[in-house]
Design a protein around this motif. Structure first.
Motif, mmCIF file in Angstrom:
data_model
loop_
_atom_site.group_PDB
_atom_site.id
_atom_site.type_symbol
_atom_site.label_atom_id
_atom_site.label_comp_id
_atom_site.label_asym_id
_atom_site.label_seq_id
_atom_site.Cartn_x
_atom_site.Cartn_y
_atom_site.Cartn_z
ATOM 1 N N LEU A 89 0.849 -1.193 0.000
ATOM 2 C CA LEU A 89 0.000 0.000 0.000
ATOM 3 C C LEU A 89 0.880 1.237 0.000
ATOM 4 O O LEU A 89 1.826 1.327 0.779
ATOM 5 C CB LEU A 89 -0.907 0.032 1.231
ATOM 6 C CG LEU A 89 -1.709 -1.236 1.564
ATOM 7 C CD1 LEU A 89 -2.620 -0.967 2.759
ATOM 8 C CD2 LEU A 89 -2.500 -1.715 0.369
ATOM 9 N N ILE A 90 0.578 2.186 -0.886
ATOM 10 C CA ILE A 90 1.347 3.409 -1.012
ATOM 11 C C ILE A 90 0.411 4.597 -0.867
ATOM 12 O O ILE A 90 -0.533 4.741 -1.654
ATOM 13 C CB ILE A 90 2.091 3.491 -2.362
ATOM 14 C CG1 ILE A 90 2.943 2.245 -2.599
ATOM 15 C CG2 ILE A 90 2.977 4.728 -2.413
ATOM 16 C CD1 ILE A 90 2.265 1.154 -3.370
ATOM 17 N N GLY A 91 0.660 5.435 0.132
ATOM 18 C CA GLY A 91 -0.180 6.604 0.334
ATOM 19 C C GLY A 91 -1.609 6.223 0.660
ATOM 20 O O GLY A 91 -1.884 5.208 1.301
ATOM 21 N N ASN A 92 -2.559 7.029 0.191
ATOM 22 C CA ASN A 92 -3.962 6.813 0.509
ATOM 23 C C ASN A 92 -4.789 6.289 -0.656
ATOM 24 O O ASN A 92 -6.011 6.164 -0.536
ATOM 25 C CB ASN A 92 -4.584 8.127 1.011
ATOM 26 C CG ASN A 92 -4.008 8.555 2.342
ATOM 27 O OD1 ASN A 92 -3.769 7.731 3.225
ATOM 28 N ND2 ASN A 92 -3.772 9.853 2.500
ATOM 29 N N GLN A 93 -4.143 5.964 -1.794
ATOM 30 C CA GLN A 93 -4.896 5.542 -2.974
ATOM 31 C C GLN A 93 -4.368 4.283 -3.644
ATOM 32 O O GLN A 93 -5.143 3.507 -4.191
ATOM 33 C CB GLN A 93 -4.904 6.687 -4.015
ATOM 34 C CG GLN A 93 -5.642 7.935 -3.569
ATOM 35 C CD GLN A 93 -7.144 7.744 -3.513
ATOM 36 O OE1 GLN A 93 -7.749 7.169 -4.413
ATOM 37 N NE2 GLN A 93 -7.761 8.219 -2.441
ATOM 38 N N THR A 94 -3.067 4.065 -3.628
ATOM 39 C CA THR A 94 -2.442 3.028 -4.453
ATOM 40 C C THR A 94 -2.213 1.735 -3.683
ATOM 41 O O THR A 94 -1.725 1.750 -2.553
ATOM 42 C CB THR A 94 -1.107 3.533 -5.016
ATOM 43 O OG1 THR A 94 -1.341 4.720 -5.769
ATOM 44 C CG2 THR A 94 -0.464 2.489 -5.914
ATOM 45 N N ALA A 95 -2.569 0.619 -4.317
ATOM 46 C CA ALA A 95 -2.389 -0.697 -3.706
ATOM 47 C C ALA A 95 -2.052 -1.726 -4.772
ATOM 48 O O ALA A 95 -2.538 -1.659 -5.905
ATOM 49 C CB ALA A 95 -3.646 -1.112 -2.950
ATOM 50 N N TYR A 96 -1.201 -2.689 -4.404
ATOM 51 C CA TYR A 96 -0.817 -3.789 -5.289
ATOM 52 C C TYR A 96 -0.998 -5.109 -4.544
ATOM 53 O O TYR A 96 -0.830 -5.185 -3.323
ATOM 54 C CB TYR A 96 0.647 -3.680 -5.711
ATOM 55 C CG TYR A 96 0.972 -2.497 -6.593
ATOM 56 C CD1 TYR A 96 0.971 -2.608 -7.982
ATOM 57 C CD2 TYR A 96 1.291 -1.262 -6.031
ATOM 58 C CE1 TYR A 96 1.285 -1.515 -8.788
ATOM 59 C CE2 TYR A 96 1.603 -0.171 -6.825
ATOM 60 C CZ TYR A 96 1.605 -0.309 -8.211
ATOM 61 O OH TYR A 96 1.905 0.774 -9.000
#
Length: 400
Positions: A315-322
């Motif tokens: 999870l990166i920041g408040n929007q991005t997920a892998y």
């Protein structure tokens, strides 16, 4: 559990403003000096295939008669990180242009967790043993010390904020340490908890099994003193969960049954600290049956289908997920991603064989992936959000 999450750009690590020298010191003694990162721009200076490390890594690793196999990856910045396997640890400071051996020995790594470039933690086992241990390094990974955790069940995931403060997650609870893993305090979680994740000492989440009904997700804002239900998911089966949280993002993988090399599971996401949830997909299979919440709004499947099994999330920041995944039946690897906290989702297949994978994303579109494979275990890098991947080191059967 926060497996490989990024805290404001973190993959189970803190990236932020960590200063890293291009001359990377793995040990407390003589530094293992790596080339300047600019060397990565010249293909003539970069290593190929196994970078000549196969024989060196197998020597003294305790798995000399076996194939080398990657098991986890952990990057602090787009250029600097480590890849671990069964009996070895390697590192790079120039985006995989060159790699250096850091450790060979008894430890067969399962999860890496470096809060900075010197202090690190890992979950690891040893050959011919099913036990998992918590180990610590204070010299970048050259030497490891086992940390005894009396009275604490086996951790399935760890997450250290810094060299002293961290969380350990078991299969039914959560623990916190403030002294580098020497002592642990249990955090109160609801009965029948199957996964937990804390982003601060107060804010946390839990996946709870409701026998005969399915799952529910709960949230605490007072360090576990009280819990509030935020989501109910109906399911005929309940076989555990994984939970990831960072910033305002919370993601939950809920498992159904497994069978015929297939896994049914569902992915749920919240972009507002658990106030509202959406089902990203529900992967039902012929061999494993319906996924939890399969009749609710939402459809589709996860990455590496058919037969895809989830790996870990970043999870990166408040929007991005892998999400990483692998299919043992189809011998394929894939990832899934979202740039809007789960409102939309895209699965991407890698053009590489493999049975499982794990990821580490130190930036929104720059990430690393390790592939477990019977023939070509490898490390890959992406700089475009997972659309394309470049092999940075691999072990081939003809080099064993």
């Amino acid at each position: 559990m926060r497996m490989n999450t990024i805290k404001n750009t973190k993959t189970w690590k803190r990236v932020g403003t960590i200063a890293l020298s291009l001359s990377l010191t793995w040990g407390m003694g003589l530094a293992h000096t790596l080339p300047d990162a600019s060397a990565a721009s010249s293909s003539a200076t970069c290593g190929k295939r196994d970078h000549g490390l196969t024989s060196e890594l197998k020597k003294g690793s305790g798995v000399e008669e076996q194939k080398l196999q990657f098991t986890d990856i952990d990057f602090l910045t787009p250029n600097t990180g480590r890849a671990a396997g069964q009996g070895f640890l390697i590192g790079t400071s120039n985006a995989g242009c060159t790699w250096q051996p850091i450790y060979t020995g008894q430890w067969q790594f399962k999860q890496l967790n470096f809060p900075d470039n010197v202090n690190g933690y890992a979950l690891a086992g040893t050959k011919n043993s099913s036990a998992t241990y918590l180990i610590r390094t204070e010299d970048g990974g050259s030497h490891w010390k086992r940390l005894d955790t009396p009275g604490v069940p086996t951790f399935k995931q760890i997450d250290f904020m810094d060299k002293n403060t961290g969380y350990g997650y078991t299969y039914n609870g959560a623990y916190r340490t403030a002294d580098g893993g020497v002592t642990w305090s249990e955090i109160a979680t609801p009965a029948n908890t199957r996964a937990a994740a804390f982003t601060t000492d107060k804010l946390g989440y839990a996946v709870v099994v409701v026998p005969g009904s399915g799952y529910k997700l709960e949230k605490t804002s007072d360090g576990g003193k009280t819990w509030t239900m935020t989501l109910v998911v109906k399911s005929a089966t309940w076989n555990g969960a994984d939970l990831y949280a960072s910033g305002s993002q919370v993601w939950a993988i809920l498992y159904g049954d497994a069978g015929m090399s297939q896994q049914s599971y569902s992915l749920y996401a919240s972009g507002d600290q658990g106030k509202h949830w959406r089902q990203v997909f529900a992967q039902s299979t012929a061999g494993a049956g319906p996924a939890p919440g399969a009749n609710m709004e939402g459809k589709g499947s996860g990455p590496a289908n058919p037969g895809g099994h989830p790996g870990n999330m970043a999870l990166i920041g408040n929007q991005t997920a892998y999400l990483s995944a692998g299919s043992p039946a189809a011998d394929k690897i894939g990832i899934g991603r979202s740039f809007d906290a789960g409102s939309t989702w895209k699965n991407i297949d890698l053009k590489a064989p493999g049975t499982s994978s794990r990821i580490s994303f130190p930036a929104a579109k720059t990430g690393w992936l390790v592939v477990t494979s019977g023939n070509t275990p490898s490390v890959y890098e992406t700089t475009d959000g997972g659309m394309t991947w470049l092999s940075k080191i691999s072990f081939h059967s003809d080099q064993e």
